[in-house]
Design a protein around this motif. Structure first.
Motif, PDB file in Angstrom:
ATOM      1  N   PRO A   1       0.790  -1.238   0.000  1.00 37.83           N
ATOM      2  CA  PRO A   1       0.000   0.000   0.000  1.00 37.83           C
ATOM      3  C   PRO A   1       0.815   1.278   0.000  1.00 37.83           C
ATOM      4  O   PRO A   1       0.266   2.346  -0.289  1.00 37.83           O
ATOM      5  CB  PRO A   1      -0.845  -0.119   1.277  1.00 37.83           C
ATOM      6  CG  PRO A   1      -0.201  -1.176   2.100  1.00 37.83           C
ATOM      7  CD  PRO A   1       0.489  -2.102   1.160  1.00 37.83           C
ATOM      8  N   LEU A   2       2.106   1.185   0.299  1.00 36.12           N
ATOM      9  CA  LEU A   2       2.924   2.405   0.240  1.00 36.12           C
ATOM     10  C   LEU A   2       3.013   2.942  -1.185  1.00 36.12           C
ATOM     11  O   LEU A   2       3.148   4.151  -1.389  1.00 36.12           O
ATOM     12  CB  LEU A   2       4.333   2.118   0.776  1.00 36.12           C
ATOM     13  CG  LEU A   2       5.290   3.309   0.816  1.00 36.12           C
ATOM     14  CD1 LEU A   2       4.760   4.422   1.712  1.00 36.12           C
ATOM     15  CD2 LEU A   2       6.679   2.867   1.290  1.00 36.12           C
ATOM     16  N   ILE A   3       2.926   2.053  -2.173  1.00 34.52           N
ATOM     17  CA  ILE A   3       3.044   2.487  -3.574  1.00 34.52           C
ATOM     18  C   ILE A   3       1.916   3.443  -3.955  1.00 34.52           C
ATOM     19  O   ILE A   3       2.183   4.563  -4.410  1.00 34.52           O
ATOM     20  CB  ILE A   3       3.101   1.265  -4.513  1.00 34.52           C
ATOM     21  CG1 ILE A   3       4.325   0.401  -4.184  1.00 34.52           C
ATOM     22  CG2 ILE A   3       3.133   1.708  -5.980  1.00 34.52           C
ATOM     23  CD1 ILE A   3       4.293  -0.970  -4.832  1.00 34.52           C
ATOM     24  N   PRO A   4       0.635   3.068  -3.763  1.00 36.26           N
ATOM     25  CA  PRO A   4      -0.430   4.027  -4.100  1.00 36.26           C
ATOM     26  C   PRO A   4      -0.434   5.257  -3.197  1.00 36.26           C
ATOM     27  O   PRO A   4      -0.843   6.340  -3.626  1.00 36.26           O
ATOM     28  CB  PRO A   4      -1.721   3.209  -3.946  1.00 36.26           C
ATOM     29  CG  PRO A   4      -1.359   2.048  -3.109  1.00 36.26           C
ATOM     30  CD  PRO A   4       0.069   1.739  -3.411  1.00 36.26           C
ATOM     31  N   VAL A   5       0.028   5.118  -1.950  1.00 42.73           N
ATOM     32  CA  VAL A   5       0.105   6.286  -1.067  1.00 42.73           C
ATOM     33  C   VAL A   5       1.071   7.320  -1.643  1.00 42.73           C
ATOM     34  O   VAL A   5       0.753   8.520  -1.713  1.00 42.73           O
ATOM     35  CB  VAL A   5       0.542   5.872   0.359  1.00 42.73           C
ATOM     36  CG1 VAL A   5       0.993   7.088   1.165  1.00 42.73           C
ATOM     37  CG2 VAL A   5      -0.595   5.167   1.084  1.00 42.73           C
ATOM     38  N   LEU A   6       2.253   6.872  -2.047  1.00 40.86           N
ATOM     39  CA  LEU A   6       3.233   7.795  -2.623  1.00 40.86           C
ATOM     40  C   LEU A   6       2.693   8.437  -3.902  1.00 40.86           C
ATOM     41  O   LEU A   6       2.794   9.658  -4.092  1.00 40.86           O
ATOM     42  CB  LEU A   6       4.538   7.063  -2.914  1.00 40.86           C
ATOM     43  CG  LEU A   6       5.385   6.687  -1.699  1.00 40.86           C
ATOM     44  CD1 LEU A   6       6.482   5.705  -2.092  1.00 40.86           C
ATOM     45  CD2 LEU A   6       5.998   7.938  -1.064  1.00 40.86           C
TER      46      LEU A   6
END
Length: 287
Positions: free
Chosen positions: A128-133
């Motif tokens: 989920p860090l990918i879409p957050v960034l």
């Protein structure tokens, strides 16, 4: 403030990349630094469209396969899980990294935008860090306060993209069996033809235990099983497996009599992120 503990490449490199290990095990990140330092500049059977040439020394007197690129390495804080072994761990590690890097604030996002052209999140999952960034960069770009676009890639998507370029079918050899249905769903999310995907096989190990002969043997057995099911390319489903790539590839050829490329998502993501960053840099210069 970013806690960068290791770097590769010159400080004045035209392309700067942030490598994020989203678990808290520093030794994982340091193994990747060593792996990239020791990687051949042009592997004889590289399954990637490499940008490499002769390795060059960096400010820490280490060599790097990517000329003209600076890679900074960040490891999640100690409050993050030591290994990402499922969806919950991914959510927890994302929350800890958001707090550590202050990604909910303009200043935190701006610091990343000013320093880096690309970011690689090194967890083989739909982390989920990918879409957050991506969302945070888009938020401020949409508001007109940020012009520079930062490339954000995960190693799952990059590894699969590399595999699709190499053969008609691929399978994923990974750690825990719990990843098998999660990767099946990830393939559907990416809208990949199911006939090109022969499945995922877990080895029963988690990322922390990927040392010694046991994990490598299980990984090889998973690769053989996937080849027997029709896979023409094997994707390693964990960043910690990257140093095993060449050994597994060589053993698969010996066992099956076929040239079966083995894709390491770490190198695949770095190659793709650097290519995209270079393309955007050229576009901006020509604008």
């Amino acid at each position: 403030m970013l806690n960068i503990h290791s770097s590769l490449g010159p400080l004045d490199a035209p392309i700067k990349l942030l490598y994020i290990n989203p678990n808290s095990t520093l030794s994982f990140t340091l193994e990747t630094v060593t792996y990239l330092s020791e990687s051949d500049p042009v592997p004889s059977l590289s399954p990637y469209q490499s940008l490499a040439s002769e390795p060059i020394p960096n400010t820490e007197t280490r060599s790097l396969r990517y000329p003209g690129v600076r890679i900074d390495f960040y490891t999640a804080p100690s409050t993050a899980p030591p290994s990402i072994d499922g969806t919950l761990h991914g959510v927890i590690s994302t929350a800890e990294i958001i707090r550590d890097l202050k990604l909910e604030t303009f200043d935190g996002v701006q610091e990343l935008r000013e320093k880096y052209d690309a970011i690689v999140v090194s967890c083989f999952s739909e982390h989920p860090l990918i879409p957050v960034l991506k969302e945070q960069f888009a938020l401020y770009q949409g508001a007109g306060v940020m012009e520079k676009k930062v490339v954000v890639l995960g190693i799952l998507e990059a590894g699969i993209i590399a595999a699709l370029r190499l053969g008609p079918t691929f399978g994923i050899a990974t750690t825990g069996r719990n990843w098998e249905p999660l990767f099946d769903q990830a393939i559907k999310t990416l809208s990949i033809d199911s006939q090109r995907y022969t499945g995922t096989r877990g080895t029963g190990f988690n990322a922390v235990s990927l040392h010694g002969d046991g994990p490598e043997e299980k990984l090889f057995e998973a690769g053989v099983e996937l080849v027997e099911k029709g896979a023409k390319v094997i994707v390693l489903g964990c960043a910690g497996m990257a140093p095993m790539r060449q050994k597994i590839q060589d053993r698969l050829k010996s066992q099956t009599g076929q040239d079966i490329p083995v894709v390491d998502g770490v190198l695949a993501a770095l190659d793709q992120a650097i290519q995209l960053a270079q393309s955007r840099t050229i576009s901006q210069l020509n604008a």
